[in-house]
Design a protein around this motif. Structure first.
Motif, mmCIF file in Angstrom:
data_model
loop_
_atom_site.group_PDB
_atom_site.id
_atom_site.type_symbol
_atom_site.label_atom_id
_atom_site.label_comp_id
_atom_site.label_asym_id
_atom_site.label_seq_id
_atom_site.Cartn_x
_atom_site.Cartn_y
_atom_site.Cartn_z
ATOM 1 N N VAL A 134 0.835 -1.201 0.000
ATOM 2 C CA VAL A 134 0.000 0.000 0.000
ATOM 3 C C VAL A 134 0.871 1.253 0.000
ATOM 4 N N THR A 135 1.899 1.253 0.850
ATOM 5 C CA THR A 135 2.779 2.413 0.930
ATOM 6 C C THR A 135 3.455 2.691 -0.409
ATOM 7 N N THR A 136 3.905 1.642 -1.083
ATOM 8 C CA THR A 136 4.555 1.806 -2.382
ATOM 9 C C THR A 136 3.593 2.419 -3.396
ATOM 10 N N GLN A 137 2.347 1.957 -3.395
ATOM 11 C CA GLN A 137 1.352 2.513 -4.318
ATOM 12 C C GLN A 137 1.100 3.995 -4.032
ATOM 13 N N ILE A 138 1.011 4.345 -2.758
ATOM 14 C CA ILE A 138 0.772 5.735 -2.384
ATOM 15 C C ILE A 138 1.962 6.609 -2.804
ATOM 16 N N ILE A 139 3.170 6.133 -2.533
ATOM 17 C CA ILE A 139 4.376 6.891 -2.889
ATOM 18 C C ILE A 139 4.460 7.081 -4.399
ATOM 19 N N GLU A 140 4.206 6.017 -5.161
ATOM 20 C CA GLU A 140 4.264 6.116 -6.618
ATOM 21 C C GLU A 140 3.249 7.130 -7.142
ATOM 22 N N ALA A 141 2.061 7.125 -6.552
ATOM 23 C CA ALA A 141 1.030 8.081 -6.975
ATOM 24 C C ALA A 141 1.455 9.509 -6.664
ATOM 25 N N MET A 142 2.003 9.714 -5.464
ATOM 26 C CA MET A 142 2.426 11.062 -5.073
ATOM 27 C C MET A 142 3.575 11.552 -5.935
ATOM 28 N N GLU A 143 4.515 10.667 -6.238
ATOM 29 C CA GLU A 143 5.645 11.055 -7.081
ATOM 30 C C GLU A 143 5.204 11.333 -8.516
ATOM 31 N N ALA A 144 4.072 10.748 -8.890
ATOM 32 C CA ALA A 144 3.518 11.009 -10.228
ATOM 33 C C ALA A 144 2.622 12.245 -10.243
ATOM 34 N N GLY A 145 2.499 12.898 -9.091
ATOM 35 C CA GLY A 145 1.716 14.133 -9.023
ATOM 36 C C GLY A 145 0.271 13.942 -8.626
ATOM 37 N N VAL A 146 -0.085 12.757 -8.118
ATOM 38 C CA VAL A 146 -1.460 12.475 -7.703
ATOM 39 C C VAL A 146 -1.502 12.302 -6.186
ATOM 40 N N SER A 147 -2.332 13.082 -5.506
ATOM 41 C CA SER A 147 -2.567 12.870 -4.083
ATOM 42 C C SER A 147 -3.767 11.932 -3.969
ATOM 43 N N PRO A 148 -3.574 10.719 -3.466
ATOM 44 C CA PRO A 148 -4.660 9.730 -3.442
ATOM 45 C C PRO A 148 -5.911 10.204 -2.727
ATOM 46 N N TRP A 149 -5.743 11.046 -1.711
ATOM 47 C CA TRP A 149 -6.918 11.534 -0.976
ATOM 48 C C TRP A 149 -7.669 12.597 -1.746
ATOM 49 N N ARG A 150 -7.113 13.069 -2.867
ATOM 50 C CA ARG A 150 -7.790 14.061 -3.697
ATOM 51 C C ARG A 150 -8.280 13.465 -5.003
ATOM 52 N N ALA A 151 -8.021 12.205 -5.228
ATOM 53 C CA ALA A 151 -8.323 11.590 -6.517
ATOM 54 C C ALA A 151 -9.759 11.775 -6.987
ATOM 55 N N PRO A 152 -10.768 11.696 -6.127
ATOM 56 C CA PRO A 152 -12.139 11.807 -6.628
ATOM 57 C C PRO A 152 -12.464 13.138 -7.269
ATOM 58 N N TRP A 153 -11.659 14.158 -6.976
ATOM 59 C CA TRP A 153 -11.972 15.472 -7.509
ATOM 60 C C TRP A 153 -11.137 15.817 -8.747
ATOM 61 N N SER A 154 -10.292 14.880 -9.194
ATOM 62 C CA SER A 154 -9.372 15.208 -10.281
ATOM 63 C C SER A 154 -10.046 15.213 -11.641
ATOM 64 N N GLY A 155 -11.219 14.604 -11.753
ATOM 65 C CA GLY A 155 -11.969 14.612 -12.999
ATOM 66 C C GLY A 155 -13.238 15.429 -12.840
ATOM 67 N N ALA A 156 -13.637 16.118 -13.891
ATOM 68 C CA ALA A 156 -14.781 17.029 -13.790
ATOM 69 C C ALA A 156 -16.083 16.293 -13.502
ATOM 70 N N ASP A 157 -16.154 15.004 -13.866
ATOM 71 C CA ASP A 157 -17.423 14.291 -13.724
ATOM 72 C C ASP A 157 -17.475 13.399 -12.494
ATOM 73 N N GLN A 158 -16.464 13.472 -11.627
ATOM 74 C CA GLN A 158 -16.461 12.600 -10.459
ATOM 75 C C GLN A 158 -16.808 13.382 -9.210
ATOM 76 N N ALA A 159 -17.768 12.890 -8.467
ATOM 77 C CA ALA A 159 -18.145 13.518 -7.208
ATOM 78 C C ALA A 159 -17.298 12.936 -6.085
ATOM 79 N N ALA A 160 -17.444 13.520 -4.905
ATOM 80 C CA ALA A 160 -16.683 13.068 -3.747
ATOM 81 C C ALA A 160 -17.347 11.825 -3.169
ATOM 82 N N LEU A 161 -17.093 10.687 -3.791
ATOM 83 C CA LEU A 161 -17.784 9.465 -3.421
ATOM 84 C C LEU A 161 -17.000 8.675 -2.390
#
Length: 294
Positions: free
Chosen positions: A12-39
Motif C-alpha cells: 500500500v505504501t509503495t502505491q501511495i508513494i508512486e502516486a504522489m511522485e507522479a503528481g497524484v494525491s490519493p486523498w484528492r483523486a475523486p476530484w481530479s476529474g470534472a465528472d467525479q463527485a466526492a464518493l
C-alpha cells in the motif's frame, strides 16, 4: 511471491508513494476529474469503507476512471448473479482483525493482523442490479457564497474560530482556529476547505483526540499535516466541499520522506484522519447540525 511473503503495509505504501511522485494525491483523486463527485467507496452491503481503504479505492477509481461508488469481491458479484468482466484487474483493500494466540505465560492474547483481499468496482461487473451503476449526483458547487447548511455545520461543531489577518492556522495554546475573513478567499469553497483542514488539527488537542507530541520533530509536524490534509478530504466528501488547499504541495517532500521511512505511516495517518473526521461529524450532530451531503 508466496502469499506468506506478501507485505500489505509495504504494498500500500509503495502505491501511495508512486502516486504522489507522479503528481497524484490519493486523498484528492475523486476530484481530479470534472465528472467525479466526492464518493465514499461502498461495500456490496452499502456500508462505507474507512481509513486506508478509502484512499486505496479513491486512487483505484482515479487511475481507472471508475464512476460507481460500489465495490465487490468476486464471490459477492457471483452471489448476485453477476460476473466480473474477463481481464478486469482487481484492487487491493485491507481487512483488519485479531487472532487468539497463547503467550509464554499460557494466557490467551488477541494478536492484531492486517490481510489483503481483492475487490472489483461495479463498473467492471456485468449483471448487477441497476442501482449499483447509478452514480450519485455531483456535489453542488458552492460558488462564492457559503451554503447556509455548511455554515451551520461548523457552528454546531463548537470549535472556537476567529477571523482576521492573513493566516489560516490552529493555535493549540489558545485552542483556537484563526482564519482570514471569508472575503479574503477566492471562493467560499476555498474558505470552507481550509476550515476543514484547520478543524482537523483542532481535533488533536489533548482535550479531544490528544494527538500532539511534546517536543515534536519536523517529521511529527509532517505527519500531523498529512493527517489534516487527509482529514479535510474525508470531511469535505461528507459535507460536499472539494479540497482546494494548494499549499499542500509544499509538504510533499516531507510526506514522502515520512512514508519512505515508515511503511505503516500512511495507515496511521489515514486512521487518525478517520478518527478526526468522525469526531467533527459527531460534534456537529450533537450540536444539531446534519451532514449536508453524504
Amino acid at each position: 511471491m508466496a502469499k506468506s511473503d506478501f507485505d500489505i503495509y509495504q504494498h500500500v505504501t509503495t502505491q501511495i508513494i508512486e502516486a504522489m511522485e507522479a503528481g497524484v494525491s490519493p486523498w484528492r483523486a475523486p476530484w481530479s476529474g470534472a465528472d467525479q463527485a466526492a464518493l465514499f467507496p461502498l461495500r456490496s452491503s452499502g456500508e462505507a469503507y474507512r481509513g486506508i481503504n478509502v484512499l486505496m479505492l479513491w486512487l483505484a477509481a482515479h487511475v481507472n476512471g471508475f464512476t460507481s461508488a460500489h465495490w465487490f469481491t468476486f464471490r459477492q458479484a457471483k452471489d448476485l448473479g453477476a460476473h466480473v468482466r474477463k481481464g478486469s484487474k482487481s484492487s487491493t483493500v485491507v481487512k483488519y482483525g485479531t487472532v487468539e494466540r497463547e503467550n509464554d505465560e499460557g494466557e490467551a492474547v488477541a494478536i492484531p493482523y492486517a490481510r489483503a483481499y481483492r475487490v472489483f468496482n461495479a463498473d467492471q461487473i456485468e449483471g448487477l442490479p441497476e442501482h449499483f451503476y447509478i452514480r450519485p449526483e455531483p456535489q453542488e458547487d458552492l460558488g462564492t457564497r457559503p451554503l447556509p447548511e455548511v455554515d451551520s455545520f461548523f457552528q454546531a461543531v463548537g470549535a472556537r474560530v476567529t477571523h482576521g489577518g492573513l493566516c489560516a492556522c490552529y493555535i493549540p495554546a489558545e485552542d483556537r482556529i484563526q482564519m482570514p475573513p471569508v472575503s479574503a478567499f477566492m471562493t467560499a469553497q476555498h474558505y470552507t476547505a481550509t476550515l476543514c483542514h484547520e478543524i482537523t488539527h483542532w481535533t488533536g488537542h489533548r482535550l479531544r483526540l490528544d494527538r500532539f507530541k511534546v517536543g515534536a520533530t519536523k517529521a511529527d509536524y509532517a505527519r500531523e499535516e498529512l493527517i489534516a490534509e487527509i482529514g479535510s478530504c474525508f470531511l469535505g466528501a461528507r459535507i460536499g466541499v472539494e479540497p482546494t488547499i494548494e499549499e499542500a504541495a509544499s509538504y510533499l517532500d516531507s510526506w514522502l520522506a515520512v512514508l519512505k521511512e515508515d511503511k505503516r505511516a500512511i495507515f496511521k495517518a489515514a486512521s487518525a484522519a478517520q478518527r478526526a473526521a468522525d469526531f467533527v461529524l459527531e460534534a456537529a450532530a450533537a450540536g444539531g447540525a446534519t451532514v449536508a451531503a453524504a
